[in-house]
Design an enzyme around this catalytic site. Structure first.
Site, mmCIF file in Angstrom:
data_model
loop_
_atom_site.group_PDB
_atom_site.id
_atom_site.type_symbol
_atom_site.label_atom_id
_atom_site.label_comp_id
_atom_site.label_asym_id
_atom_site.label_seq_id
_atom_site.Cartn_x
_atom_site.Cartn_y
_atom_site.Cartn_z
ATOM 1 N N CYS A 108 55.218 103.105 27.427
ATOM 2 C CA CYS A 108 56.388 102.255 27.675
ATOM 3 C C CYS A 108 57.459 102.529 26.614
ATOM 4 O O CYS A 108 57.171 102.448 25.411
ATOM 5 C CB CYS A 108 55.963 100.789 27.624
ATOM 6 S SG CYS A 108 57.348 99.648 27.776
ATOM 7 N N GLY A 159 51.739 100.337 63.051
ATOM 8 C CA GLY A 159 50.967 101.228 62.188
ATOM 9 C C GLY A 159 50.266 100.579 61.020
ATOM 10 O O GLY A 159 50.256 101.138 59.931
ATOM 11 N N THR A 160 49.653 99.426 61.267
ATOM 12 C CA THR A 160 48.823 98.834 60.212
ATOM 13 C C THR A 160 47.473 98.437 60.787
ATOM 14 O O THR A 160 47.392 97.995 61.934
ATOM 15 C CB THR A 160 49.504 97.608 59.549
ATOM 16 O OG1 THR A 160 48.637 97.088 58.538
ATOM 17 C CG2 THR A 160 49.855 96.519 60.542
ATOM 18 N N ASP A 212 56.753 104.132 50.248
ATOM 19 C CA ASP A 212 57.419 105.441 50.307
ATOM 20 C C ASP A 212 58.935 105.389 50.471
ATOM 21 O O ASP A 212 59.604 106.420 50.404
ATOM 22 C CB ASP A 212 56.788 106.296 51.421
ATOM 23 C CG ASP A 212 56.820 105.595 52.784
ATOM 24 O OD1 ASP A 212 57.790 104.871 53.075
ATOM 25 O OD2 ASP A 212 55.873 105.805 53.559
ATOM 26 N N HIS A 222 54.267 95.907 48.678
ATOM 27 C CA HIS A 222 53.315 96.563 47.769
ATOM 28 C C HIS A 222 53.988 97.485 46.764
ATOM 29 O O HIS A 222 53.338 98.348 46.184
ATOM 30 C CB HIS A 222 52.249 97.326 48.576
ATOM 31 C CG HIS A 222 51.331 96.423 49.351
ATOM 32 N ND1 HIS A 222 50.550 96.856 50.407
ATOM 33 C CD2 HIS A 222 51.069 95.100 49.220
ATOM 34 C CE1 HIS A 222 49.847 95.843 50.887
ATOM 35 N NE2 HIS A 222 50.150 94.761 50.190
ATOM 36 N N CYS A 252 54.812 98.682 32.600
ATOM 37 C CA CYS A 252 53.770 98.945 31.612
ATOM 38 C C CYS A 252 52.710 97.863 31.666
ATOM 39 O O CYS A 252 52.900 96.813 32.287
ATOM 40 C CB CYS A 252 54.362 99.089 30.208
ATOM 41 S SG CYS A 252 54.707 97.527 29.378
HETATM 42 C C1 BJW Z 1 49.423 104.833 63.381
HETATM 43 C C2 BJW Z 1 49.732 106.183 63.528
HETATM 44 C C3 BJW Z 1 50.957 106.522 64.138
HETATM 45 C C4 BJW Z 1 47.788 105.994 62.573
HETATM 46 N N1 BJW Z 1 51.778 105.548 64.537
HETATM 47 N N2 BJW Z 1 50.246 103.902 63.791
HETATM 48 C C5 BJW Z 1 38.139 89.285 51.343
HETATM 49 C C6 BJW Z 1 38.829 88.688 52.376
HETATM 50 C C7 BJW Z 1 40.209 88.658 52.364
HETATM 51 C C8 BJW Z 1 40.921 89.218 51.340
HETATM 52 C C9 BJW Z 1 40.240 89.788 50.313
HETATM 53 C C10 BJW Z 1 38.871 89.820 50.313
HETATM 54 N N3 BJW Z 1 38.471 90.468 49.185
HETATM 55 C C11 BJW Z 1 39.581 90.840 48.491
HETATM 56 C C12 BJW Z 1 40.653 90.411 49.161
HETATM 57 C C13 BJW Z 1 42.043 90.588 48.760
HETATM 58 C C14 BJW Z 1 42.542 92.022 49.005
HETATM 59 C C15 BJW Z 1 42.206 92.455 50.420
HETATM 60 O O1 BJW Z 1 42.889 92.144 51.371
HETATM 61 N N4 BJW Z 1 41.139 93.222 50.577
HETATM 62 C C16 BJW Z 1 40.654 93.627 51.891
HETATM 63 C C17 BJW Z 1 40.681 95.150 51.999
HETATM 64 C C18 BJW Z 1 39.304 93.033 52.088
HETATM 65 N N5 BJW Z 1 43.966 91.959 48.822
HETATM 66 C C19 BJW Z 1 44.502 92.054 47.604
HETATM 67 O O2 BJW Z 1 43.836 92.245 46.605
HETATM 68 C C20 BJW Z 1 45.997 91.869 47.525
HETATM 69 N N6 BJW Z 1 46.318 90.901 46.553
HETATM 70 C C21 BJW Z 1 45.920 89.634 46.672
HETATM 71 O O3 BJW Z 1 45.257 89.235 47.615
HETATM 72 O O4 BJW Z 1 46.328 88.831 45.633
HETATM 73 C C22 BJW Z 1 45.762 87.522 45.562
HETATM 74 C C23 BJW Z 1 44.482 87.651 44.787
HETATM 75 C C24 BJW Z 1 44.533 87.930 43.454
HETATM 76 C C25 BJW Z 1 43.371 88.005 42.742
HETATM 77 C C26 BJW Z 1 42.144 87.867 43.368
HETATM 78 C C27 BJW Z 1 42.100 87.638 44.743
HETATM 79 C C28 BJW Z 1 43.289 87.516 45.453
HETATM 80 C C29 BJW Z 1 46.662 93.168 47.098
HETATM 81 C C30 BJW Z 1 46.515 94.229 48.121
HETATM 82 C C31 BJW Z 1 47.112 95.523 47.599
HETATM 83 C C32 BJW Z 1 46.949 96.677 48.570
HETATM 84 N N7 BJW Z 1 47.345 97.887 47.914
HETATM 85 C C33 BJW Z 1 47.381 99.123 48.664
HETATM 86 C C34 BJW Z 1 47.806 100.286 47.731
HETATM 87 C C35 BJW Z 1 49.330 100.207 47.481
HETATM 88 C C36 BJW Z 1 49.805 101.278 46.544
HETATM 89 C C37 BJW Z 1 49.551 102.667 47.080
HETATM 90 O O5 BJW Z 1 50.109 103.064 48.127
HETATM 91 O O6 BJW Z 1 48.769 103.379 46.451
HETATM 92 O O7 BJW Z 1 48.300 99.006 49.761
HETATM 93 S S1 BJW Z 1 45.812 99.499 49.463
HETATM 94 C C38 BJW Z 1 46.548 100.090 50.974
HETATM 95 O O8 BJW Z 1 46.262 99.166 52.057
HETATM 96 C C39 BJW Z 1 48.057 100.026 50.754
HETATM 97 C C40 BJW Z 1 48.538 99.588 52.098
HETATM 98 O O9 BJW Z 1 49.842 99.046 52.015
HETATM 99 C C41 BJW Z 1 47.491 98.594 52.524
HETATM 100 C C42 BJW Z 1 47.445 98.337 54.013
HETATM 101 O O10 BJW Z 1 47.047 99.484 54.689
HETATM 102 P P1 BJW Z 1 47.728 99.857 56.089
HETATM 103 O O11 BJW Z 1 49.169 100.117 55.881
HETATM 104 O O12 BJW Z 1 47.370 98.866 57.109
HETATM 105 O O13 BJW Z 1 47.045 101.286 56.364
HETATM 106 P P2 BJW Z 1 45.649 101.601 57.094
HETATM 107 O O14 BJW Z 1 45.281 102.971 56.722
HETATM 108 O O15 BJW Z 1 44.658 100.536 56.865
HETATM 109 O O16 BJW Z 1 46.024 101.553 58.653
HETATM 110 C C43 BJW Z 1 46.882 102.536 59.219
HETATM 111 C C44 BJW Z 1 47.085 102.212 60.687
HETATM 112 O O17 BJW Z 1 48.021 103.139 61.214
HETATM 113 C C45 BJW Z 1 45.802 102.343 61.526
HETATM 114 O O18 BJW Z 1 45.661 101.170 62.324
HETATM 115 C C46 BJW Z 1 46.079 103.549 62.405
HETATM 116 O O19 BJW Z 1 45.483 103.449 63.709
HETATM 117 C C47 BJW Z 1 47.574 103.524 62.503
HETATM 118 N N8 BJW Z 1 48.240 104.793 62.832
HETATM 119 N N9 BJW Z 1 48.709 106.953 63.085
HETATM 120 C C48 BJW Z 1 51.427 104.293 64.392
HETATM 121 N N10 BJW Z 1 51.316 107.857 64.364
#
Ligand code: BJW
Length: 256
Positions: A150, A190-191, A105, A120, A128
């Site tokens: 594109c 906040g993650t 953001d 991210h 594209c």
């Molecule tokens: C507050 C609050 C307040 C509330 N104050 N706090 C098995 C094991 C391990 C890994 C994998 C697996 N299977 C697949 C994977 C890989 C996968 C992964 O990790 N998956 C897991 C979910 C299992 N990862 C990937 O695919 C990544 N790439 C990769 O690994 O490449 C290598 C590879 C390639 C090919 C094959 C395999 C590996 C890419 C990850 C991309 C994530 N993309 C997103 C979308 C981004 C675009 C968009 O915004 O649309 O990124 S998904 C989403 O999750 C977004 C976020 O950045 C990301 C993390 O989320 P975040 O920020 O932690 O949010 P929340 O909602 O989870 O948590 C919010 C927190 O805030 C909470 O704790 C609340 O309590 C708190 N909170 N109010 C402070 N006021």
């Protein structure tokens, strides 16, 4: 809580280099939903395999494009909250503050943070399916196709954000690992700590013997390795941490 905030501020005051690692929670108080919270998180209502994978995009490009258009419309309307501003204010007291964010953001820069690593992607940019990058909305403003094409090769355009199964930008993740291992302390805000490889950054700091301070209203996957867990919303906790840091800096002066 007062004592924990004081301890956290003392750790920050001793840090010549601080990494702040953030996730969706930091932006929640600006009005942007998180992903995994039970009721309000985006993934409680939408299927990530359809909306946040390239396979989902290829299956239904229009649906994914429209979902992002809706989300970006919301991002466009919001402003940094006191949590973002407190993180930016840390630069007044510490010699080096590096923000590593999973968020797209751009609110850390809007708040004034000067060194931001985006893991991210960023909502302002598009690429594209054939790999041409660096487009902004102005580049397809005159097109009526949804998604637009594109300008260079005619392939479908998509947001330049990282979806599941995609590699993170190499320069960003390499620098993030290096800074996390070399910092004096890490502040995690906040993650949920569930999405790799970003989620392993606090482990790098912890393994290097650096204190990890976490701010979150709920325990996360990071909490077991946190030295200090400040439980509460970032917009309330972080300004108190910075106020306390300012007092400490006034008492003895921060490292310069
Ligand atoms: C507050 C609050 C307040 C509330 N104050 N706090 C098995 C094991 C391990 C890994 C994998 C697996 N299977 C697949 C994977 C890989 C996968 C992964 O990790 N998956 C897991 C979910 C299992 N990862 C990937 O695919 C990544 N790439 C990769 O690994 O490449 C290598 C590879 C390639 C090919 C094959 C395999 C590996 C890419 C990850 C991309 C994530 N993309 C997103 C979308 C981004 C675009 C968009 O915004 O649309 O990124 S998904 C989403 O999750 C977004 C976020 O950045 C990301 C993390 O989320 P975040 O920020 O932690 O949010 P929340 O909602 O989870 O948590 C919010 C927190 O805030 C909470 O704790 C609340 O309590 C708190 N909170 N109010 C402070 N006021």
């Amino acid at each position: 809580m007062e004592q924990l905030i004081r301890r956290a501020a003392e750790i920050l005051a001793r840090s010549r280099c601080l990494v702040v690692f953030t996730g969706a929670g930091i932006s929640k108080e600006s009005g942007i939903p998180t992903f995994r919270e039970a009721q309000e998180g985006l993934w409680a209502h939408y299927d990530p395999s359809e909306l946040a994978t390239v396979e989902g995009f290829r299956r239904n490009p229009r649906r994914v494009w429209e979902w992002y258009t809706y989300r970006f419309g919301r991002i466009e309307q919001v402003t940094p909250n006191p949590g973002h501003r407190a993180i930016a204010a840390l630069e007044r007291y510490l010699p080096r503050v590096i923000v590593i964010t999973q968020n797209i953001d751009d609110l850390h820069r809007a708040a004034g943070s000067s060194d931001v690593i985006e893991l991210h992607g960023n909502w302002r940019y598009y690429k594209c399916l054939s790999g041409h990058t660096g487009f902004t909305r102005a580049d397809f403003a005159d097109q009526t196709d949804v998604p637009p094409r594109c300008p260079r090769c005619g392939a479908l355009l998509r947001p330049d954000v990282v979806w599941f199964g995609e590699m993170l930008p190499a320069e960003a993740i390499e620098r993030a690992f290096a800074e996390s291992s070399a910092c004096d302390a890490m502040l995690v805000v906040g993650t949920s700590g569930l999405v790799q490889p970003a989620a392993s950054l606090p482990l790098y700091a912890h393994r290097a013997g650096r204190p990890v301070i976490e701010v979150n209203p709920n325990p996360s996957d990071i909490t077991p390795l946190a030295d200090i867990f400040l439980q509460g919303p970032a917009g309330q906790i972080l300004p108190k941490v910075v106020d306390t840091l300012a007092i400490i800096a006034g008492e003895g002066g921060p490292p310069r």
